[in-house]
Design an enzyme around this catalytic site. Structure first.
Site, PDB file in Angstrom:
ATOM      1  N   GLY A 107      -3.124   3.403   1.493  1.00  0.00           N
ATOM      2  CA  GLY A 107      -3.520   2.700   0.288  1.00  0.00           C
ATOM      3  C   GLY A 107      -2.850   1.370   0.039  1.00  0.00           C
ATOM      4  O   GLY A 107      -3.322   0.589  -0.793  1.00  0.00           O
ATOM      5  N   ASP A 108      -1.749   1.075   0.728  1.00  0.00           N
ATOM      6  CA  ASP A 108      -1.049  -0.207   0.544  1.00  0.00           C
ATOM      7  C   ASP A 108      -0.442  -0.629   1.877  1.00  0.00           C
ATOM      8  O   ASP A 108       0.738  -0.959   1.964  1.00  0.00           O
ATOM      9  CB  ASP A 108       0.028  -0.075  -0.533  1.00  0.00           C
ATOM     10  CG  ASP A 108       0.576  -1.434  -0.981  1.00  0.00           C
ATOM     11  OD1 ASP A 108      -0.018  -2.471  -0.619  1.00  0.00           O
ATOM     12  OD2 ASP A 108       1.608  -1.462  -1.681  1.00  0.00           O
ATOM     13  N   ALA A 109      -1.288  -0.595   2.920  1.00  0.00           N
ATOM     14  CA  ALA A 109      -0.795  -0.748   4.289  1.00  0.00           C
ATOM     15  C   ALA A 109      -0.670  -2.204   4.718  1.00  0.00           C
ATOM     16  O   ALA A 109      -1.098  -2.585   5.813  1.00  0.00           O
ATOM     17  CB  ALA A 109      -1.713   0.014   5.253  1.00  0.00           C
TER      18      ALA A 109
END
Length: 294
Positions: A193-195
């Site tokens: 989700g926040d890669a």
């Protein structure tokens, strides 16, 4: 030794005496323990932030995910503090990049119960970095992406004067046309989700670890687009290995997936726009316009 709040949190959640501490990025410290271990102690960025991150790490690292990407073990969490393993840093390598690509494809294939689903035990009102983020299950990705990942941040941007009504109309058009812009339907994937590159940790053990998740059920192209957003080492090797693994597993990426990169980058760019303003405002608008040209 006079313990800080972080040191006391480490002792409380590990049951081991703290012997030293050093500050690292943001509101995080590395605390040394009397048994020789080191742990990272992080202060949550807001209500439920620490619990959301803990739930995400546990979900991404669930047993049975052999071959997936490693994540730090959670030692404890409370309303304020998260205590996890400290993973010493190393250097990027082609071998690690390719293993990461294959592992990310395996992680995505482990699926999620719905688009927008929070990790088990995770709060609906979660966080991505310093911004709030709502995880609410939806039956399809376009509806979820519009309602939970685009519209809230556009409204905030309009209310704060970042976007004019005319600019907001561009984002509204993206949301209206999402069913046709989204590409072939896919089942929900288990996303980090926040890669972005800062959360892709090249470790001293020769592996790539994922840290600081904003985990949820989503479209796998979102994680891949995030990897591209600010650049990541050896990205061609990561993506090449990902594509091969996905193909071998019978879940090939859609042939036109690269054309949708701006669409999937729209969410993190909107988050950056409302947090930091500046050039991110124009980048978010440009991503929306590019998405509409697909």
């Amino acid at each position: 030794m006079s313990l800080s709040e972080a040191g006391r949190a480490a002792e409380r959640h590990t049951g081991t005496r703290a012997t030293g501490e050093r500050r690292i990025a943001g509101a995080a410290s590395v605390v040394s323990l009397s048994d020789g271990r080191e742990v990272v102690v992080k202060r949550g960025s807001g209500p439920d932030a620490a619990r959301a991150e803990a739930a995400g790490l546990r979900w991404l690292g669930e047993p049975g995910g052999a071959g997936d990407v490693p994540v730090p073990t959670v030692h404890g969490v409370d309303d304020t503090w998260l205590v996890i393993d400290y993973i010493p840093a190393g250097s990027p390598s082609v071998e690690a990049a390719e293993a990461f690509g294959r592992g990310l494809a395996a992680l995505h294939a482990r699926s999620a119960p719905a688009f927008g689903a929070a990790p088990p035990g995770g709060p609906t009102n979660a966080w991505i970095g310093l911004a709030r983020m709502r995880n609410e299950p939806h039956d399809d990705w376009p509806t979820f992406y519009a309602r939970c990942r685009v519209e809230p941040y556009v409204r905030e941007g309009v209310d704060s004067g970042l976007f004019s009504p005319r600019q907001a109309a561009v984002f509204d058009e993206v949301c209206t046309r999402l069913p046709e812009l989204a590409g072939p339907p896919e089942p929900p994937s288990r996303l980090h989700g926040d890669a972005w590159s800062g959360n892709v940790h090249w470790a001293a053990d020769g592996r790539v670890w994922l840290i600081d998740p904003a985990a949820h059920g989503g479209h796998r192209e979102t994680d891949l687009a995030m990897l591209r957003l600010f650049g990541a080492p050896l990205l061609d090797h990561v993506l090449g290995a990902y594509r091969e693994k996905a193909q071998d597993a019978g879940r090939p990426l859609a042939p036109d997936h690269e054309a949708r990169v701006p669409l999937h980058q729209l969410f993190p760019l909107l988050v950056h726009a409302v947090l930091f303003g500046g050039g991110y405002v124009g980048q978010a608008l440009a991503a929306a316009q590019a998405a509409l040209r697909v």
